[in-house]
Design an enzyme around this catalytic site. Structure first.
Site, PDB file in Angstrom:
ATOM      1  N   ALA A   1       6.252  -0.556   0.939  1.00  0.00           N
ATOM      2  CA  ALA A   1       7.068   0.648   0.455  1.00  0.00           C
ATOM      3  C   ALA A   1       8.659   0.203   0.666  1.00  0.00           C
ATOM      4  CB  ALA A   1       6.774   1.831   1.027  1.00  0.00           C
ATOM      5  N   GLY A   2       9.168  -0.098   1.737  1.00  0.00           N
ATOM      6  CA  GLY A   2      10.710  -0.540   2.051  1.00  0.00           C
ATOM      7  C   GLY A   2      11.057  -1.207   1.132  1.00  0.00           C
TER       8      GLY A   2
ATOM      9  N   GLY B   1      11.866  -0.449   8.114  1.00  0.00           N
ATOM     10  CA  GLY B   1      10.406  -0.811   7.836  1.00  0.00           C
ATOM     11  C   GLY B   1      10.835  -1.548   6.351  1.00  0.00           C
TER      12      GLY B   1
ATOM     13  N   LYS C   1      -9.513   8.000   5.320  1.00  0.00           N
ATOM     14  CA  LYS C   1      -8.766   6.903   5.821  1.00  0.00           C
ATOM     15  C   LYS C   1      -9.774   6.106   6.530  1.00  0.00           C
ATOM     16  CE  LYS C   1      -4.389   6.079   5.674  1.00  0.00           C
ATOM     17  NZ  LYS C   1      -3.324   6.442   4.759  1.00  0.00           N
TER      18      LYS C   1
ATOM     19  N   GLY D   1       7.969  -3.317   4.659  1.00  0.00           N
ATOM     20  CA  GLY D   1       6.976  -3.647   4.034  1.00  0.00           C
ATOM     21  C   GLY D   1       6.963  -3.354   2.367  1.00  0.00           C
TER      22      GLY D   1
HETATM   23  N1  GLU Z   1      -2.477   4.169   1.717  1.00  0.00           N
HETATM   24  C1  GLU Z   1      -1.718   4.909   0.774  1.00  0.00           C
HETATM   25  C2  GLU Z   1      -1.354   6.182   1.294  1.00  0.00           C
HETATM   26  O1  GLU Z   1      -1.188   6.634   2.588  1.00  0.00           O
HETATM   27  C3  GLU Z   1      -2.562   5.089  -0.349  1.00  0.00           C
HETATM   28  C4  GLU Z   1      -3.784   5.889  -0.376  1.00  0.00           C
HETATM   29  C5  GLU Z   1      -4.549   5.325  -1.940  1.00  0.00           C
HETATM   30  O2  GLU Z   1      -3.909   4.804  -2.748  1.00  0.00           O
HETATM   31  O3  GLU Z   1      -5.717   5.701  -2.082  1.00  0.00           O
HETATM   32  O4  GLU Z   1      -1.101   7.235   0.587  1.00  0.00           O
END
Ligand code: GLU
Length: 419
Positions: free
Chosen positions: A221-222, A217, A105, A219
């Site tokens: 996803a929501g 939320g 991350k 954004g």
């Molecule tokens: N940020 C997204 C997650 O938390 C996607 C991560 C990705 O596609 O690598 O799963």
């Protein structure tokens, strides 16, 4: 408060799984900390001519199962411990859907809402100038997350191109379609989550097509969950949505397309006609069949868990529920589809994007949906069956998901000879 430190929470969750699995000490300790992390200082020329120095991170948590993978967050409250926790959860996420990747991350402490497009572009490029040395298709592949977009991915991919002297589309995912992006990546997190809700309803004997639902939320996803819930489940009534500026409620139901349009036009769901106001806190406590926490971490805690009335909580956000809340929800009979299972659709389609970029040949949307459906359905049922296997220990779905994932990562480390 240490119970609210996401990395402490991630470690406590792992500790419980390690003890149930009887994991050896060396494996357990290796999994408690990231393999590597890079802290970066990002000087960026702002529009007023001054240079501002931003703090950024990239954490590569574990790559025993394959190159690390995970998004980059732009957030004013970002901390290295949040990024570590999210990187750990990515490790479990890629394992639970059984894709050949590890977990990582990234994050930058910044307030993207107060920055111009030019400032965001310079910040994004500067980040890749710094972390370019440790990312790449075969090393570590970033993606969008909180407040990062396909446009930001495009700038980052382009910066990498200037560094390396060749195109490597698969070094980052969530890109726009004309630059090696995948069909279906935009709504993948929500789509995958709704597939798990479908499976949960089937297991719990709930008629999915008549479920009421609320979304905290609004954004990426929501917003997609609002429309896809009805589309995939064949019906359902959206009763409330909220974002950082407020929330709206209607017992008669909200039109998902209209509320998404209102959000995109005005920047918020607040003020949507024909609704009453509702706070983010009250939305979580609504008597609905399905609750989608789709904002940030630590919104369901020991303080409000006993007030949650939803039958199913499908965690599209990462880390919305604290361990104390998990126990309360479990005792109350709230069925939680844990974050790294519920929201694994995003990284699954990111993996499809890497595969397509690698052979430079692209699938249609139907192919992506079908392959995502297969991955999510299997992952949900692997976890559900693990929960049944450990019924005597009265574990909830989150612990069951940890058992599935930790076992897979531990096996890879053992086969490599790390442990
Ligand atoms: N940020 C997204 C997650 O938390 C996607 C991560 C990705 O596609 O690598 O799963």
């Amino acid at each position: 408060m240490s119970e609210m430190n996401p990395f402490k929470i991630a470690q406590a969750q792992l500790d419980e799984a390690a003890s149930i699995l009887g994991l050896d000490e060396g494996t357990h300790q290796t999994l408690r900390r990231p393999m590597r992390e890079l802290w970066v200082n990002l000087p960026v020329r702002m529009d007023d001519g001054n240079v501002k120095s931003f703090q950024g991170f990239r954490v590569q948590y574990n790559d025993a199962r394959g190159p690390t993978k995970g998004g980059i967050r732009f957030h004013p409250d970002e901390t290295v411990d949040t990024v570590r926790a999210l990187a750990a959860w990515m490790t479990w996420k890629t394992a639970v859907v059984d894709i050949p990747l590890g977990g990582g991350k990234g994050g930058i402490i910044c307030d993207p809402k107060s920055m111009s497009q030019g400032e965001l572009e310079r910040l994004s490029r500067q980040y890749i100038r710094q972390v370019g040395r440790i990312v790449g298709l075969e090393k570590d592949c970033p993606a969008p997350d909180v407040y990062t977009t396909p446009q930001i991915m495009a700038w980052m991919m382009d910066e990498y191109y200037w560094q390396k002297g060749h195109n490597e589309f698969g070094m980052i995912t969530g890109k726009p379609i004309p630059l090696g992006g995948s069909q279906g990546r935009g709504d993948a997190t929500a789509r995958g989550g709704v597939y798990t809700v479908r499976e949960a309803c089937a297991r719990l004997g709930i008629d999915a097509s008549s479920t009421s639902y609320a979304i905290q939320g609004f954004g990426n996803a929501g917003q997609f969950a609002a429309t896809l819930h009805r589309e995939i489940l064949g019906g359902g009534k959206l009763v409330a949505v909220s974002d950082s500026r407020g929330g709206v409620y209607s017992a008669d139901g909200l039109d998902p397309d209209a509320i998404v349009k209102h959000k995109l036009d005005s920047g918020s769901v607040a003020g949507f006609p024909g609704t009453t106001e509702i706070s983010n806190e009250k939305l979580l406590e609504l008597d609905v069949d399905v609750l989608y926490p789709a904002a940030l971490e630590n919104v369901i805690t020991g303080d409000n868990a006993s007030a949650i009335q939803a039958k199913i909580s499908c965690e599209l956000a990462n880390g919305p529920t604290t361990p104390e809340a998990d126990r309360i929800l479990h005792d109350k009979g709230v069925f939680v589809i844990p974050d790294f299972l519920a929201n694994a659709g995003g990284v699954t389609v990111s993996y499809f994007e890497m595969v397509q970029d690698s052979y430079n040949y692209f699938w249609d949307a139907e192919t992506v949906y079908e392959r995502l459906n297969q991955k999510m359905t299997k992952a949900f049922n692997d976890v559900f069956e693990m929960r049944e296997r450990y019924e005597s220990k009265n574990i909830h779905m989150r612990t069951a998901a940890y058992l599935v994932s930790v076992q897979r990562v531990a096996e890879a480390m053992k086969l490599r000879g790390w442990t």
